[in-house]
Design a protein around this motif. Sequence first.
Motif, short mmCIF file in Angstrom:
data_model
loop_
_atom_site.label_atom_id
_atom_site.label_comp_id
_atom_site.label_asym_id
_atom_site.label_seq_id
_atom_site.Cartn_x
_atom_site.Cartn_y
_atom_site.Cartn_z
N ALA A 118 0.83 -1.20 0.00
CA ALA A 118 0.00 0.00 0.00
C ALA A 118 0.86 1.26 0.00
CB ALA A 118 -0.92 0.01 1.21
N ALA A 119 0.34 2.30 -0.58
CA ALA A 119 0.93 3.64 -0.59
C ALA A 119 2.34 3.67 -1.16
CB ALA A 119 0.91 4.23 0.82
N GLY A 120 2.65 2.79 -2.07
CA GLY A 120 3.94 2.80 -2.74
C GLY A 120 5.11 2.48 -1.83
N LYS A 121 4.89 1.83 -0.71
CA LYS A 121 5.98 1.47 0.19
C LYS A 121 6.84 0.38 -0.45
CE LYS A 121 3.65 2.31 4.58
NZ LYS A 121 3.16 1.68 5.81
N ASP A 122 8.08 0.38 -0.06
CA ASP A 122 8.99 -0.66 -0.51
C ASP A 122 8.65 -1.96 0.22
OD1 ASP A 122 11.11 -2.09 -1.53
OD2 ASP A 122 12.54 -1.27 -0.08
N PRO A 123 8.27 -3.02 -0.49
CA PRO A 123 7.89 -4.25 0.20
C PRO A 123 9.02 -4.86 1.03
CG PRO A 123 7.93 -4.59 -2.17
CD PRO A 123 8.15 -3.14 -1.92
N PHE A 124 10.26 -4.64 0.61
CA PHE A 124 11.39 -5.21 1.36
C PHE A 124 11.55 -4.54 2.71
CE2 PHE A 124 12.48 -6.19 -3.06
CZ PHE A 124 12.52 -7.57 -2.96
N ASP A 175 22.15 -9.01 6.39
CA ASP A 175 23.25 -8.17 5.91
C ASP A 175 24.02 -8.84 4.77
OD1 ASP A 175 22.60 -6.21 7.71
OD2 ASP A 175 24.08 -6.86 9.21
N MET A 176 24.12 -10.18 4.84
CA MET A 176 24.82 -10.91 3.81
C MET A 176 24.15 -10.75 2.44
SD MET A 176 26.18 -14.82 4.19
CE MET A 176 24.64 -15.62 3.88
N PHE A 177 22.81 -10.64 2.44
CA PHE A 177 22.09 -10.48 1.19
C PHE A 177 21.80 -9.02 0.87
CE2 PHE A 177 21.08 -14.94 2.14
CZ PHE A 177 21.47 -15.50 0.93
N GLY A 178 22.45 -8.11 1.57
CA GLY A 178 22.33 -6.69 1.26
C GLY A 178 21.09 -6.04 1.83
N GLY A 179 20.53 -6.60 2.89
CA GLY A 179 19.30 -6.07 3.49
C GLY A 179 19.56 -4.96 4.33
N LEU A 190 21.96 -17.58 19.42
CA LEU A 190 22.58 -17.76 18.10
C LEU A 190 21.60 -17.43 16.97
CD1 LEU A 190 24.69 -21.01 18.62
CD2 LEU A 190 25.50 -18.65 18.45
N ALA A 191 20.35 -17.82 17.12
CA ALA A 191 19.36 -17.52 16.08
C ALA A 191 19.11 -16.03 15.99
CB ALA A 191 18.05 -18.25 16.39
N SER A 192 19.07 -15.34 17.13
CA SER A 192 18.83 -13.90 17.08
C SER A 192 20.01 -13.16 16.47
CB SER A 192 18.52 -13.36 18.47
OG SER A 192 19.64 -13.47 19.30
N GLN A 193 21.20 -13.74 16.52
CA GLN A 193 22.36 -13.13 15.88
C GLN A 193 22.48 -13.54 14.41
OE1 GLN A 193 24.20 -10.77 17.36
NE2 GLN A 193 22.68 -11.01 18.99
N ALA A 194 21.96 -14.72 14.07
CA ALA A 194 22.07 -15.22 12.70
C ALA A 194 21.14 -14.48 11.75
CB ALA A 194 21.77 -16.72 12.66
N VAL A 195 19.97 -14.08 12.23
CA VAL A 195 19.01 -13.41 11.34
C VAL A 195 19.59 -12.10 10.80
CG1 VAL A 195 16.75 -12.28 11.27
CG2 VAL A 195 16.99 -14.53 12.33
N PRO A 196 20.12 -11.19 11.64
CA PRO A 196 20.72 -9.97 11.07
C PRO A 196 21.93 -10.25 10.19
CG PRO A 196 20.36 -9.69 13.42
CD PRO A 196 20.09 -11.12 13.09
N PHE A 197 22.71 -11.28 10.56
CA PHE A 197 23.88 -11.62 9.75
C PHE A 197 23.47 -12.03 8.35
CE2 PHE A 197 26.77 -14.94 8.18
CZ PHE A 197 27.93 -14.18 8.05
#
Length: 107
Positions: A28-34, A103-107, A93-100
């Motif tokens: 909605a409203a032209g937001k970036d889906p990512f 970031d690895m995929f350019g998020g 470990l899971a909470s640290q892996a998600v941001p990693f």
Amino acid sequence: MKNLKIKQIWAALTAALTSFLLTTPVFAAGKDPFSSVTSGAEQAQGQFSTLGFAIAVTMLIVAGIGLMLSQKMREWAKGHIIYVIIGVVVIVLASQAVPFIKDMFGG
């Protein structure tokens, strides 16, 4: 006649899909889906970590009480304390892996 009916069904389906996409918060409203998905993932990550730690603390309290009771309860508590600690390590470990990974995929 049959082609007209197919075109009407196709038009109705397209209209429904367009309406859905325009009213969904992600699109909605032209937001970036990512960015919408990223913010949702970050909120969920925080909530799951909080829930996991609350469950871990509760289980440690129950196991601590079990250590003060009978021999059978002590054995039960010893085994469960190890699994609770392993669970906390997995949560961290899971909470640290998600941001990693993000970031690895350019998020």
